[in-house]
Design a protein around this motif. Structure first.
Motif, PDB file in Angstrom:
ATOM      1  N   GLY A   1      51.145  40.742  49.419  1.00  0.00           N
ATOM      2  CA  GLY A   1      49.974  40.007  48.868  1.00  0.00           C
ATOM      3  C   GLY A   1      49.406  39.164  50.083  1.00  0.00           C
ATOM      4  O   GLY A   1      49.468  39.516  51.330  1.00  0.00           O
ATOM      5  N   GLY A   2      48.582  38.201  49.884  1.00  0.00           N
ATOM      6  CA  GLY A   2      47.953  37.463  50.797  1.00  0.00           C
ATOM      7  C   GLY A   2      48.503  36.344  51.131  1.00  0.00           C
ATOM      8  O   GLY A   2      49.343  35.839  50.561  1.00  0.00           O
ATOM      9  N   ARG A   3      48.230  35.753  52.555  1.00  0.00           N
ATOM     10  CA  ARG A   3      48.956  34.588  52.813  1.00  0.00           C
ATOM     11  C   ARG A   3      47.931  33.466  53.509  1.00  0.00           C
ATOM     12  O   ARG A   3      47.084  34.067  54.111  1.00  0.00           O
ATOM     13  N   LYS A   4      47.988  32.499  53.097  1.00  0.00           N
ATOM     14  CA  LYS A   4      47.399  31.280  53.612  1.00  0.00           C
ATOM     15  C   LYS A   4      48.470  30.442  54.728  1.00  0.00           C
ATOM     16  O   LYS A   4      49.391  30.133  54.198  1.00  0.00           O
TER      17      LYS A   4
ATOM     18  N   TYR B   1      44.863  38.788  44.639  1.00  0.00           N
ATOM     19  CA  TYR B   1      43.536  39.213  44.153  1.00  0.00           C
ATOM     20  C   TYR B   1      43.745  39.386  42.695  1.00  0.00           C
ATOM     21  O   TYR B   1      44.594  40.117  42.210  1.00  0.00           O
ATOM     22  N   THR B   2      42.859  38.672  41.847  1.00  0.00           N
ATOM     23  CA  THR B   2      42.707  39.055  40.462  1.00  0.00           C
ATOM     24  C   THR B   2      42.304  40.248  40.286  1.00  0.00           C
ATOM     25  O   THR B   2      41.228  40.485  41.054  1.00  0.00           O
TER      26      THR B   2
ATOM     27  N   ASN C   1      44.590  34.410  43.242  1.00  0.00           N
ATOM     28  CA  ASN C   1      45.482  33.646  42.332  1.00  0.00           C
ATOM     29  C   ASN C   1      46.837  33.320  43.165  1.00  0.00           C
ATOM     30  O   ASN C   1      47.636  34.004  43.458  1.00  0.00           O
ATOM     31  N   TYR C   2      46.636  31.914  43.681  1.00  0.00           N
ATOM     32  CA  TYR C   2      47.731  31.372  44.206  1.00  0.00           C
ATOM     33  C   TYR C   2      48.989  31.174  43.179  1.00  0.00           C
ATOM     34  O   TYR C   2      49.072  30.769  42.339  1.00  0.00           O
ATOM     35  N   HIS C   3      50.255  31.500  43.621  1.00  0.00           N
ATOM     36  CA  HIS C   3      51.284  31.888  42.951  1.00  0.00           C
ATOM     37  C   HIS C   3      52.441  31.060  43.323  1.00  0.00           C
ATOM     38  O   HIS C   3      53.461  30.556  42.616  1.00  0.00           O
TER      39      HIS C   3
END
Length: 394
Positions: free
Chosen positions: A132-135, A154-155, A163-165
């Motif tokens: 997934g994505g990383r911040k 991403y939704t 969509n941060y989980h």
């Protein structure tokens, strides 16, 4: 006739001063302290002053011209570091303690050795949720460094919102040990800044969104734009032909890139990652009649990601290294379907008309003045280094 001048590497000068120890005036024999401060900031100086400074620091001018290597910097760092799990800032849906990822205990994880390419606790932390994505959020205070990782998907809708989980965070700092006595070590200015700059480099290579010290950053990677610079000639004498700022990586840039490369001999195309972006070299065609300068027709295209700040400037945007390597490999294999970065939305709506043609993969002949100025500022280019046709209207 002006004296010959030279620019020493600021980081190497700072490192040598830090290693030598003592105040600046101790190394200013035969020159002023102001001169050394100017050299540390990257200003040019005379050859005589450069040789004098090198002698005062016990080294050579040739050494001061080269950037410091990781190994020689780390030899000056403390040997023990403590990593502690902390709670991430802001509202998070789920927080998992850092020690679950890095393998340490509840009280922290002591590393017997300085950070080396971050192939330790931080690397283990970054291996969580790789698809997934990383911040990445970076903070520092009182010789301690804080790293937060926020993971998102991403939704599955047209806008591809984030969509941060989950999130995790840890802070780390150097330790000074005297027998059984362990305390936080104070780093000198050079070492503290070097660790900080290396962390920022790590974040730019491993994250999709980066927030440093609370600086305003795009909330979504869709705000990133590809900035292409076009050069002609071999490396030694290459000349910049112009620039082009595209709207989207996966839309107009991708289409222009594929259309251009699809019509070329694959043997002429060489793609690699460079800096924070990718480099595409198009080798020149050998003429039938020998020409001494035939290789000067080689074309080099360097592509980075950037984003528009609220005040109208361009700032570097993160672009994950593994995604850039994916694009480079796909271009080398002419696998056009794989030429995309999973860290960015595949497509999103724009204000442009659907019938509007995609821009070509070539320098923009009519760059708005504000765009040209923003690109020059981003890469610290002098006007004569960026010969483009600039429109008077922004």
């Amino acid at each position: 006739m002006a004296k010959d001048t030279i620019r020493l590497d600021p980081d190497k000068v700072c490192l040598r001063i830090a290693v030598a120890g003592g105040p600046i005036k101790a190394h200013a024999v035969g020159m002023s302290e102001k001169t050394i401060h100017r050299i540390k900031k990257g200003a040019r100086t005379s050859l005589a002053k450069a040789h004098l400074l090198a002698a005062n620091l016990g080294t050579t001018v040739e050494d001061l011209l080269l950037p410091p290597g990781r190994d020689e910097v780390e030899r000056q760092l403390p040997g023990n570091w403590l990593y502690e799990g902390v709670a991430p800032s802001g509202e998070v849906r789920r927080h998992f303690p850092a020690y679950l990822a890095i393998g340490g205990g509840h009280d922290g994880y002591i590393v017997d050795g300085p950070p080396s390419g971050w192939l330790g606790p931080l690397d283990a932390l970054l291996k969580w949720h790789t698809q997934g994505g990383r911040k990445i959020v970076l903070r520092r205070a009182a010789h301690a460094y804080l790293v937060e990782l926020h993971y998102f998907e991403y939704t599955p809708d047209r806008t591809q919102e984030l969509n941060y989980h989950s999130a995790s965070a840890c802070r780390f700092f150097a330790l000074a040990r005297t027998g059984d006595d362990v305390r936080k070590a104070a780093l000198n200015e050079f070492n503290a800044d070097w660790i900080w700059s290396d962390l920022r480099r790590l974040a730019m290579e491993r994250a999709d969104i980066v927030n440093v010290e609370g600086v305003v950053a795009p909330a979504h990677p869709r705000d990133y734009v590809p900035v292409a610079r076009f050069y002609r000639g071999m490396i030694v004498r290459r000349k910049m032909e112009g620039i082009r700022v595209f709207d989207q990586l996966h839309r107009d840039f991708r289409r222009a890139l594929i259309e251009y490369l699809d019509g070329l001999d694959p043997r002429r195309i060489h793609v690699s990652t460079q800096g924070l972006g990718i480099q595409i070299r198009i080798a020149a065609v050998r003429p039938a009649a020998y020409d001494l300068y035939w290789q000067e027709d080689e074309l080099c295209i360097e592509v980075d990601l950037a984003w528009w700040t609220p005040d109208g400037h361009l700032a570097p945007a993160p672009w994950r290294l593994e995604h850039r390597e994916r694009i480079a490999a796909a271009l080398g294999e002419r696998n056009w379907a794989a030429v995309y970065s999973p860290g960015l939305p595949l497509a999103y709506p724009t204000d442009s008309v659907d019938e509007e043609e995609d821009p070509p993969l070539a320098p923009d002949l009519h760059v708005p003045a504000r765009v040209a100025e923003a690109v020059r500022a981003l890469y610290c280019l002098a006007p004569e280094q960026c010969e483009v046709s600039v429109d008077a209207v922004a």
